[in-house]
Design an enzyme around this catalytic site. Structure first.
Site, short mmCIF file in Angstrom:
data_model
loop_
_atom_site.label_atom_id
_atom_site.label_comp_id
_atom_site.label_asym_id
_atom_site.label_seq_id
_atom_site.Cartn_x
_atom_site.Cartn_y
_atom_site.Cartn_z
N CYS A 177 -63.35 12.21 37.94
CA CYS A 177 -63.73 12.88 36.70
C CYS A 177 -65.23 12.78 36.45
CB CYS A 177 -62.96 12.28 35.53
SG CYS A 177 -63.35 13.07 33.95
N ARG B 45 -66.86 11.55 32.23
CA ARG B 45 -66.52 10.25 31.66
C ARG B 45 -67.49 9.66 30.64
NH1 ARG B 45 -65.30 7.02 37.01
NH2 ARG B 45 -66.14 8.85 38.11
N TRP C 75 -62.37 19.01 27.63
CA TRP C 75 -62.74 20.42 27.62
C TRP C 75 -63.06 20.81 29.06
CZ3 TRP C 75 -65.44 16.89 24.44
CH2 TRP C 75 -66.60 16.33 25.02
N GLU D 111 -64.56 25.00 36.78
CA GLU D 111 -63.12 24.86 37.04
C GLU D 111 -62.42 26.21 36.88
OE1 GLU D 111 -61.20 21.10 35.46
OE2 GLU D 111 -63.01 21.17 34.22
C1 HEM Z 1 -64.14 15.64 27.98
C2 HEM Z 1 -64.32 16.55 28.91
C3 HEM Z 1 -63.93 16.40 30.34
C4 HEM Z 1 -64.55 17.04 31.36
C5 HEM Z 1 -65.72 18.02 31.27
C6 HEM Z 1 -63.88 16.63 32.56
C7 HEM Z 1 -64.19 17.12 33.82
C8 HEM Z 1 -63.39 16.93 34.94
C9 HEM Z 1 -63.47 17.72 36.15
C10 HEM Z 1 -64.46 18.86 36.42
C11 HEM Z 1 -62.52 17.25 36.98
C12 HEM Z 1 -62.19 17.80 38.39
C13 HEM Z 1 -61.08 18.78 38.22
C14 HEM Z 1 -60.76 19.53 39.49
O1 HEM Z 1 -61.65 19.73 40.32
O2 HEM Z 1 -59.58 19.91 39.62
C15 HEM Z 1 -61.85 16.17 36.31
C16 HEM Z 1 -60.81 15.43 36.87
C17 HEM Z 1 -60.16 14.41 36.21
N1 HEM Z 1 -60.38 13.99 34.90
FE1 HEM Z 1 -61.76 14.70 33.60
N2 HEM Z 1 -62.89 15.73 32.26
C18 HEM Z 1 -62.86 15.57 30.91
C19 HEM Z 1 -61.97 14.77 30.18
C20 HEM Z 1 -61.04 13.92 30.76
C21 HEM Z 1 -60.14 13.07 30.02
C22 HEM Z 1 -60.05 13.02 28.49
C23 HEM Z 1 -59.42 12.35 30.93
C24 HEM Z 1 -58.35 11.31 30.72
C25 HEM Z 1 -58.20 10.64 29.58
C26 HEM Z 1 -59.86 12.77 32.25
C27 HEM Z 1 -59.38 12.29 33.45
C28 HEM Z 1 -59.50 12.96 34.64
C29 HEM Z 1 -58.70 12.69 35.82
C30 HEM Z 1 -57.63 11.62 35.96
C31 HEM Z 1 -59.11 13.61 36.81
C32 HEM Z 1 -58.54 13.76 38.24
C33 HEM Z 1 -57.41 14.77 38.19
C34 HEM Z 1 -56.73 14.94 39.53
O3 HEM Z 1 -56.70 13.99 40.34
O4 HEM Z 1 -56.21 16.07 39.76
N3 HEM Z 1 -60.84 13.71 32.10
N4 HEM Z 1 -62.39 15.99 35.07
#
Ligand code: HEM
Ligand code: HEM
Lengths: 366, 366
Positions: free
Chosen positions: A70, A73, A242, A247
């Site tokens: 992610c 973070r 968000w 994406e």
């Molecule tokens: C607040 C805005 C957030 C942004 C801009 C963001 C951005 C991203 C992006 C770009 C990815 C890669 C997605 C992909 O390529 O498929 C990702 C993956 C991930 N994010 Fe975030 N994220 C946010 C919030 C969160 C929150 C709130 C959580 C958990 C509480 C989180 C947990 C994760 C996890 C676990 C992954 C990996 C998902 C997977 O393995 O398929 N993210 N995030």
């Protein structure tokens, strides 16, 4: 396997870390020792233990902080944690999932001011059945065998169709939630319109983009990952933040096995698609991503561009290092799929570590 | 450490693999055993052994095939191998390096039809001194402290200036070769004009691109990696192929700590650089990369675009798998820095293995 007994050592590790990094909890060493002792006794007696509210909230935030893939973070410590450990049964669960989407999207004059939210449903308890959600994300579009819609969800769409669902056969039909009680038939729940904020795509310079009829939903809510905190598993704990524009613009709408819009946009742009070196793919990709960011911004819906988000991520690393923590990260997920080399996250390596609490995708989560 | 004795087991592994995958060598099992025996005796007596011509040629090709970071490996088996094991001394070495560039760039009516070439100078022998080349690549541009030129080579430029070199202080001054005999002063060798094929940049639609005065050299010739074959080290073994456009357009001319052209191009394009979400960086990047590909193609100089090269790499994997070999690859190097998600190499994982023969960057190679 989420139903296995809790590992008491993992519980203790978590508790000690939590109380060490949250001195404002005012817990002194003896109280931590007492809490650890109590938890070990609970595990002995029941096979698992229950988190306090503080442990749940901070544990979920730590899980986000430890998510190597992610880029978003920086705001881990402001995650809104909904304690739904008392909610079960398909109807009550569906109602809370809808509420998650409303809270995440913002309401009234805050509509579009997205907030990072997680909804934590009952923990796994050895031998106890639970309410299972089939959906990978709370909001996704149906895919039909004739190519209409999102091909990624063609199997899912077929499955819900067999359960009696009828899509409108548009390119952007919102799929229903599918919830299932152990030993019972799955039940379908349509998402009410007010729960799904969507943005139709237009473009700052190219009027014809509106004619393509593209749109995307505002809230990416991942609902198929198991949250694990101190040895306790929460199989249903959907979370949302968000979108980062890429994406949508460089994957969901662009990938050849998703909405595959690059050839269409390139043709409208009048580009030479007979030669790769005209870079027609790259040019179409940039225009599509401009459309995404422009449309969300104009609609007042929070979205991040990959340049800003990359900078935020480096800020996050600096803050974490100041707090004495390293930031595990997965390069291939952190570097955006568009103009990777032009973002600062490209030009470095990251430690790779599997820290807990964390989120896991189980092969057989469904 | 290249001067340590050769490991006889590594030698044997290499010989067995070589003769197994090259049955056309017509070597039967007894002959292989005899060759292995002979090599072990040579190592016992001298600390190392000498490759036959066939071993050298195929060993170098295997080293390319095993280069996890290289997307261009489809043509590994047609690498032109120059056996320069008999060449030493700074003058003779300089002469051969110049010849490498001429062969690589093509001559006469073949000028611009680049060929993958490697020039292999003497192997490391325990206790024996050697001719050392300072340059990272055979052709690179000087960088000056006032920001003119390529900042990556500012230290190198300073060093050669102290040795008496005088640059013209243009943005694209070709650096001299620096060769050094053990215990002697380093010597400078200017590259003659006919050895350096260059392409000035123009753009298919944007006439003002020519006014930026950008250019790049045609042959990327890496000269600071140690080639290792069957336990034998070749500290000087420069190799070259042709460019993938993004190396020039999305890194060398684009990186903020290299030629940093994106803000300049964005301004000429009249883009809004006050907001990241205008994607001005991405738009400038695409135009710069179009200029690179267009200019090389128009000049009749071989270059690859990242879409085509990605497809070729997948073809390479398929061919190798058919031959019973896996293809180790480093995702973060293979996926291009421009429009990564729009190339087929993005959407999969690769095995990571350190197979030998291979090329290594030694920390203290200089
Ligand atoms: C607040 C805005 C957030 C942004 C801009 C963001 C951005 C991203 C992006 C770009 C990815 C890669 C997605 C992909 O390529 O498929 C990702 C993956 C991930 N994010 Fe975030 N994220 C946010 C919030 C969160 C929150 C709130 C959580 C958990 C509480 C989180 C947990 C994760 C996890 C676990 C992954 C990996 C998902 C997977 O393995 O398929 N993210 N995030
Ligand atoms: C024929 C055309 C070739 C193409 C299009 C090509 C393409 C590339 C590219 C794009 C990279 C990454 C460079 C970077 O990001 O800095 C690379 C790296 C590499 N290539 Fe190739 N290559 C070619 C020929 C060769 C040859 C002839 C050899 C050796 C015989 C070779 C060995 C390597 C090695 C060792 C690396 C890693 C360099 C490092 O670690 O810095 N390549 N190649």
């Amino acid at each position: 396997f989420h139903n296995e007994p809790t590992d008491p050592d993992e519980a203790e590790d978590f508790l000690r870390q939590l109380y060490a990094e949250q001195p404002r909890l005012g817990v002194d060493a003896r109280l931590v020792a007492a809490r650890v002792e109590q938890v070990r006794e609970q595990i002995d007696a029941l096979g698992t233990y229950a988190h306090t509210r503080t442990e749940l909230v901070h544990g979920a935030r730590m899980a986000w902080r430890n998510s190597s893939r992610c880029i978003g973070r920086l705001y881990w410590n402001s995650l809104v944690v909904r304690d739904l450990r008392g909610v079960s049964g398909v109807d009550a669960t569906a109602e809370q999932l809808v509420q998650h989407l409303q809270i995440a999207a913002g309401q009234g004059k805050n509509r579009g001011r997205l907030r990072p939210v997680i909804s934590i449903f009952p923990q796994a308890v050895p031998g106890r059945s639970r309410t299972v959600l089939w959906n990978e994300q709370l909001i996704r579009y149906a895919g039909y065998r004739d190519g209409t819609g999102d091909p990624l969800y063609a199997d899912f769409t077929e499955a819900v169709t067999e359960l009696g669902w009828k899509g409108k056969h548009s390119a952007f039909d919102i799929l229903p939630l599918v919830l299932q009680e152990t030993g019972q038939e799955p039940r379908l729940f349509e998402l009410p319109e007010h729960a799904v904020l969507e943005v139709p795509l237009t473009h700052p310079d190219l009027a014809w983009v509106a004619e393509l009829g593209l749109r995307w939903h505002a809230v990416p809510a991942i609902s198929n990952m198991r949250l694990t905190i101190g040895g306790v598993n929460y199989p249903l704990a959907p979370f949302s933040g968000w979108y980062m524009g890429t994406e949508i613009g460089a994957r969901n709408l662009a990938d050849a096995d998703r909405y595959d819009q690059l050839p269409i946009i390139a043709e409208r742009l009048g580009l030479d698609t007979t030669r790769e070196s005209s870079l027609w793919r790259d040019r179409a990709l940039v225009e599509l991503n401009r459309a995404v960011l422009w449309s969300f911004e104009r609609a007042g819906v929070k979205i991040a561009d990959h340049h800003t988000e990359s900078r935020h991520f480096l800020t996050h690393i600096a803050k974490e290092e100041k707090a004495g923590r390293t930031v595990p990260a997965d390069w291939s997920w952190i570097v955006p799929p568009l103009s990777g080399g032009a973002t600062p996250v490209f030009h470095r390596y990251y430690p790779e570590a599997d820290l807990k609490p964390n989120f896991y995708l189980d092969e057989n989560a469904k």
